[in-house]
Design a protein around this motif. Structure first.
Motif, PDB file in Angstrom:
ATOM      1  N   ALA A 102       0.830  -1.207   0.000  1.00 31.81           N
ATOM      2  CA  ALA A 102       0.000   0.000   0.000  1.00 31.81           C
ATOM      3  C   ALA A 102       0.862   1.254   0.000  1.00 31.81           C
ATOM      4  N   ALA A 103       1.917   1.250   0.822  1.00 30.22           N
ATOM      5  CA  ALA A 103       2.815   2.407   0.861  1.00 30.22           C
ATOM      6  C   ALA A 103       3.507   2.613  -0.483  1.00 30.22           C
ATOM      7  N   ALA A 104       3.912   1.518  -1.136  1.00 29.75           N
ATOM      8  CA  ALA A 104       4.586   1.628  -2.427  1.00 29.75           C
ATOM      9  C   ALA A 104       3.652   2.182  -3.503  1.00 29.75           C
ATOM     10  N   VAL A 105       2.395   1.734  -3.507  1.00 32.66           N
ATOM     11  CA  VAL A 105       1.428   2.236  -4.492  1.00 32.66           C
ATOM     12  C   VAL A 105       1.213   3.734  -4.310  1.00 32.66           C
ATOM     13  N   VAL A 106       1.134   4.177  -3.060  1.00 31.11           N
ATOM     14  CA  VAL A 106       0.996   5.609  -2.786  1.00 31.11           C
ATOM     15  C   VAL A 106       2.183   6.385  -3.364  1.00 31.11           C
ATOM     16  N   GLY A 107       3.390   5.914  -3.070  1.00 32.15           N
ATOM     17  CA  GLY A 107       4.572   6.599  -3.565  1.00 32.15           C
ATOM     18  C   GLY A 107       4.647   6.621  -5.085  1.00 32.15           C
ATOM     19  N   LEU A 108       4.319   5.499  -5.710  1.00 31.39           N
ATOM     20  CA  LEU A 108       4.338   5.440  -7.166  1.00 31.39           C
ATOM     21  C   LEU A 108       3.332   6.415  -7.773  1.00 31.39           C
ATOM     22  N   ALA A 109       2.166   6.570  -7.138  1.00 31.37           N
ATOM     23  CA  ALA A 109       1.126   7.442  -7.682  1.00 31.37           C
ATOM     24  C   ALA A 109       1.562   8.903  -7.688  1.00 31.37           C
ATOM     25  N   SER A 110       2.082   9.396  -6.567  1.00 29.79           N
ATOM     26  CA  SER A 110       2.534  10.785  -6.573  1.00 29.79           C
ATOM     27  C   SER A 110       3.829  10.933  -7.365  1.00 29.79           C
ATOM     28  N   GLY A 111       4.633   9.866  -7.409  1.00 32.94           N
ATOM     29  CA  GLY A 111       5.807   9.891  -8.266  1.00 32.94           C
ATOM     30  C   GLY A 111       5.449  10.018  -9.732  1.00 32.94           C
ATOM     31  N   PHE A 112       4.280   9.503 -10.112  1.00 31.62           N
ATOM     32  CA  PHE A 112       3.782   9.642 -11.478  1.00 31.62           C
ATOM     33  C   PHE A 112       3.633  11.123 -11.827  1.00 31.62           C
ATOM     34  N   VAL A 113       2.972  11.890 -10.952  1.00 35.09           N
ATOM     35  CA  VAL A 113       2.772  13.313 -11.208  1.00 35.09           C
ATOM     36  C   VAL A 113       4.112  14.045 -11.237  1.00 35.09           C
ATOM     37  N   ALA A 114       5.010  13.670 -10.338  1.00 33.38           N
ATOM     38  CA  ALA A 114       6.335  14.282 -10.344  1.00 33.38           C
ATOM     39  C   ALA A 114       7.091  13.948 -11.629  1.00 33.38           C
ATOM     40  N   ALA A 115       6.941  12.713 -12.105  1.00 34.45           N
ATOM     41  CA  ALA A 115       7.583  12.332 -13.365  1.00 34.45           C
ATOM     42  C   ALA A 115       7.008  13.133 -14.531  1.00 34.45           C
ATOM     43  N   GLY A 116       5.694  13.425 -14.487  1.00 28.59           N
ATOM     44  CA  GLY A 116       5.105  14.286 -15.507  1.00 28.59           C
ATOM     45  C   GLY A 116       5.729  15.665 -15.508  1.00 28.59           C
ATOM     46  N   ALA A 117       6.025  16.204 -14.309  1.00 25.85           N
ATOM     47  CA  ALA A 117       6.699  17.499 -14.223  1.00 25.85           C
ATOM     48  C   ALA A 117       8.113  17.416 -14.782  1.00 25.85           C
ATOM     49  N   VAL A 118       8.774  16.298 -14.546  1.00 27.69           N
ATOM     50  CA  VAL A 118      10.114  16.104 -15.114  1.00 27.69           C
ATOM     51  C   VAL A 118      10.047  16.157 -16.631  1.00 27.69           C
ATOM     52  N   VAL A 119       9.086  15.455 -17.220  1.00 26.77           N
ATOM     53  CA  VAL A 119       8.932  15.452 -18.676  1.00 26.77           C
ATOM     54  C   VAL A 119       8.614  16.855 -19.183  1.00 26.77           C
ATOM     55  N   ALA A 120       7.708  17.551 -18.513  1.00 23.67           N
ATOM     56  CA  ALA A 120       7.307  18.892 -18.941  1.00 23.67           C
ATOM     57  C   ALA A 120       8.467  19.867 -18.930  1.00 23.67           C
ATOM     58  N   LEU A 121       9.444  19.663 -18.051  1.00 23.49           N
ATOM     59  CA  LEU A 121      10.562  20.597 -17.901  1.00 23.49           C
ATOM     60  C   LEU A 121      11.871  20.048 -18.441  1.00 23.49           C
ATOM     61  N   LEU A 122      11.812  18.983 -19.238  1.00 24.40           N
ATOM     62  CA  LEU A 122      13.043  18.459 -19.844  1.00 24.40           C
ATOM     63  C   LEU A 122      13.716  19.535 -20.688  1.00 24.40           C
ATOM     64  N   GLY A 123      15.004  19.710 -20.500  1.00 23.21           N
ATOM     65  CA  GLY A 123      15.757  20.643 -21.335  1.00 23.21           C
ATOM     66  C   GLY A 123      15.811  22.057 -20.820  1.00 23.21           C
ATOM     67  N   THR A 124      15.090  22.379 -19.737  1.00 18.25           N
ATOM     68  CA  THR A 124      15.152  23.726 -19.162  1.00 18.25           C
ATOM     69  C   THR A 124      15.474  23.638 -17.680  1.00 18.25           C
ATOM     70  N   PRO A 125      16.337  24.517 -17.184  1.00 20.74           N
ATOM     71  CA  PRO A 125      16.646  24.495 -15.743  1.00 20.74           C
ATOM     72  C   PRO A 125      15.662  25.299 -14.915  1.00 20.74           C
ATOM     73  N   TRP A 126      14.747  26.009 -15.577  1.00 22.32           N
ATOM     74  CA  TRP A 126      13.845  26.901 -14.861  1.00 22.32           C
ATOM     75  C   TRP A 126      12.652  26.147 -14.273  1.00 22.32           C
ATOM     76  N   PRO A 127      12.077  26.679 -13.199  1.00 21.46           N
ATOM     77  CA  PRO A 127      10.838  26.089 -12.668  1.00 21.46           C
ATOM     78  C   PRO A 127       9.667  26.448 -13.569  1.00 21.46           C
ATOM     79  N   MET A 128       8.522  25.860 -13.307  1.00 23.88           N
ATOM     80  CA  MET A 128       7.327  26.231 -14.057  1.00 23.88           C
ATOM     81  C   MET A 128       7.060  27.727 -13.913  1.00 23.88           C
ATOM     82  N   PHE A 129       6.871  28.370 -15.047  1.00 23.42           N
ATOM     83  CA  PHE A 129       6.592  29.800 -15.160  1.00 23.42           C
ATOM     84  C   PHE A 129       7.841  30.654 -15.072  1.00 23.42           C
ATOM     85  N   GLY A 130       9.008  30.037 -15.029  1.00 26.33           N
ATOM     86  CA  GLY A 130      10.244  30.805 -15.012  1.00 26.33           C
ATOM     87  C   GLY A 130      10.292  31.767 -13.843  1.00 26.33           C
TER      88      GLY A 130
END
Length: 546
Positions: A102-130
């Motif tokens: 159960a703990a692993a599934v929780v971590g994987l789920a929020s890690g999914f959203v974090a991985a989406g942020a990684v993909v969205a910001l590939l190639g730029t060092p800036w945070p969202m919205f610069g």
């Protein structure tokens, strides 16, 4: 006859003592936390190695599918471990493996959203919205406080600013802008584990995942993750505090004061991180505290519990509370947003202050007198949960916080015309939606407990195996985990897609801007459109603000 082997006896006792220590509740909970946080980092790490252009829609879809595939595969491995544990050694380790799964599934789920942020910001060092909007202000203020200067706003919660400032000093050479990108990703990843651990104060592992974490995923956010995380953690923490208050009349003084002080410190840390949710929840929590105060069994101990909590809170957040009481009176929010022009009774979806180019009729017309079926189900469940759990502090406190946020929302909105201020009342959307989702989940929780209690062989309390009576522990847990894995995977994909870069008038423009801001070395980010960039980045987002 030879005497006993003293060395072996001492060694055996030592090994047995270590095993008992590892099997103690605090140690098991610590291991649960470690599993959840470790699992939350797996998908962001894997996504960091993707080779794709995040500004291309086909690449975005491929990236989401790649994350989903890895999420499902790792989640199914966790479920397979549960099935194996049920078969080997007569299921001796089934509960332990279920806990970690159960703990692993929780971590994987929020890690999914974090991985989406990684993909969205590939190639730029800036945070969202610069360096624009809230992101720019946070970066500037964090740099100031890290260098011993006052921030630009005395009422802004200092927790995120100091965290970002010191993180930047330790890991990014003082560059708070680049550090904020890291914390956006890490903050999204930590959302699930922190929420899960908060609900574990009240529920068993699978029930915490189903009835606490799953509703909270309507809130998960990668742009400013700390504010939504505080709400997701605050609700179960306040409920747990009311539960502890109810039991305080029968507690010993040392334990009572330690528990009360611990709650106060925890609430203080959350208050320093984001204080708005405390305002919306205050009246509801006060009502619940009055209802469950040990008036008959130990009034003095109840007062001691509350005094210890207040002392812990003031030690941690007393200074900031004073600032809020003094300076906050003069802080006015006059920025009217999209939602300030819509029906104030509608809270089920928040279109943000960048609602997109094709909003259409808003709120959407529902089936029942203009109200959607989801709202109808929510209010029906609100009545049912009070009926089934009227004497239980968990459902009653959640409902009280829902009503409290509703009344505060309407009070502020009713004065909006005369004061010409909005005071962020639309942010109550998040609390109302979260509490409403939890109410629906708790209805299922109470119904299944009632069914389980009708079977003599069913566990009496919060065993997750009681979900379906005598159907069987393995089937109940496996079915719950499979369903939750698919649900959380789908929700996480949607929330990750929310921040895939695009110029469509929605929050997708935030990571888009990040790819158009010139880097500190003068070069453009790798995937800058047409290989052009500027100091501030694409400013077309200004036309989207309503």
């Amino acid at each position: 006859m030879p005497g006993p082997d003293k060395n072996r006896s001492v060694h055996g006792r030592g090994r047995s003592g270590r095993l008992r220590l590892l099997g103690s509740p605090p140690a098991l909970l610590a291991m649960e936390a470690a599993v959840a946080f470790a699992a939350a980092l797996v998908l962001p790490y894997l996504a960091h190695r993707f080779k794709l252009n995040p500004l291309d829609r086909i690449a975005q879809v491929s990236g989401l599918a790649a994350i989903q595939f890895r999420f499902a595969l790792l989640g199914l491995l966790c479920i397979a471990a549960v099935l194996l544990a049920a078969r080997f050694r007569h299921g001796r380790h089934f509960d332990l493996v279920t806990r970690f799964a159960a703990a692993a599934v929780v971590g994987l789920a929020s890690g999914f959203v974090a991985a989406g942020a990684v993909v969205a910001l590939l190639g730029t060092p800036w945070p969202m919205f610069g360096l624009n909007g809230d992101s720019g202000r946070i970066v500037e203020w964090a740099h100031a406080v890290a260098n011993g200067q006052p921030s630009g706003s005395p009422v802004y919660p200092p927790g995120p600013l100091y965290t970002l400032g010191y993180y930047a000093e330790w890991f990014r050479g003082g560059n708070t802008a680049y550090a904020f990108k890291d914390l956006q990703i890490l903050g999204a990843a930590a959302f699930g584990p922190l929420t899960y651990l908060a609900w574990r104060m009240l529920l068993s592992p699978v029930r915490a995942l189903a009835f606490g974490v799953a509703p909270a995923f309507t809130l998960i956010d990668a742009y400013k993750p700390y504010s939504q995380t505080v709400l997701a953690v605050l609700i179960p923490t306040l409920v747990a505090m009311v539960v502890a208050l109810r039991r305080s009349g029968n507690q010993r003084w040392p334990l009572l004061l330690a528990v009360g002080g611990g709650f106060g410190v925890l609430l203080g840390l959350m208050f320093l991180t984001y204080s708005g949710w405390f305002l919306w929840s205050a009246a509801g929590v006060l009502l619940a505290a009055l209802l469950y105060f040990p008036w008959r069994t130990g009034r003095l101990k109840g007062l001691g519990h509350l005094a210890a909590a207040l002392a812990g809170f003031l030690v941690v957040a007393g200074g900031y509370l004073h600032v809020m009481l003094v300076e906050g009176q003069n802080t006015k929010d006059t920025n009217f947003r999209f939602d300030n022009y819509t029906d104030p009774a509608y809270y089920l979806m928040w279109r943000t202050d960048m609602p997109g180019k094709n909003v259409g009729d808003w709120p959407p017309l529902g089936e029942y007198g203009g109200v959607g079926l989801f709202a109808v189900v929510t209010f029906v469940c609100l009545g049912l949960v009070l009926w089934l759990g009227f004497r239980r502090p968990l459902p009653v406190t959640i409902v009280a916080m829902f009503v409290s946020a509703w009344l505060m929302r309407m009070y502020i909105a009713s004065h909006m015309y005369s004061t010409q201020t909005v005071q962020l009342y639309t942010r109550t959307n998040n609390q109302l939606l979260y509490c409403g989702m939890v109410v629906c989940a708790l209805t299922v929780h109470l119904v299944t407990k009632r069914l389980a209690e009708r079977h003599a062989a069913a566990p009496a309390d919060t065993d997750p195996a009681a979900l379906f009576g005598r159907v069987g522990r393995t089937g109940a847990v496996t079915g719950a985990l499979v369903g939750l894995l698919l649900l959380l995977g789908t929700v996480s994909s949607s929330m990750a897609d929310r921040y895939m870069p695009a110029q469509d008038g929605t929050y997708r423009v935030l990571p888009w801007v990040s790819h158009t801001v010139r880097k500190l070395d003068g070069s453009c980010p790798k995937f800058a459109p047409n290989h052009t960039c500027s100091a501030e980045g694409d400013q077309s987002w200004l036309s989207y603000i309503r």
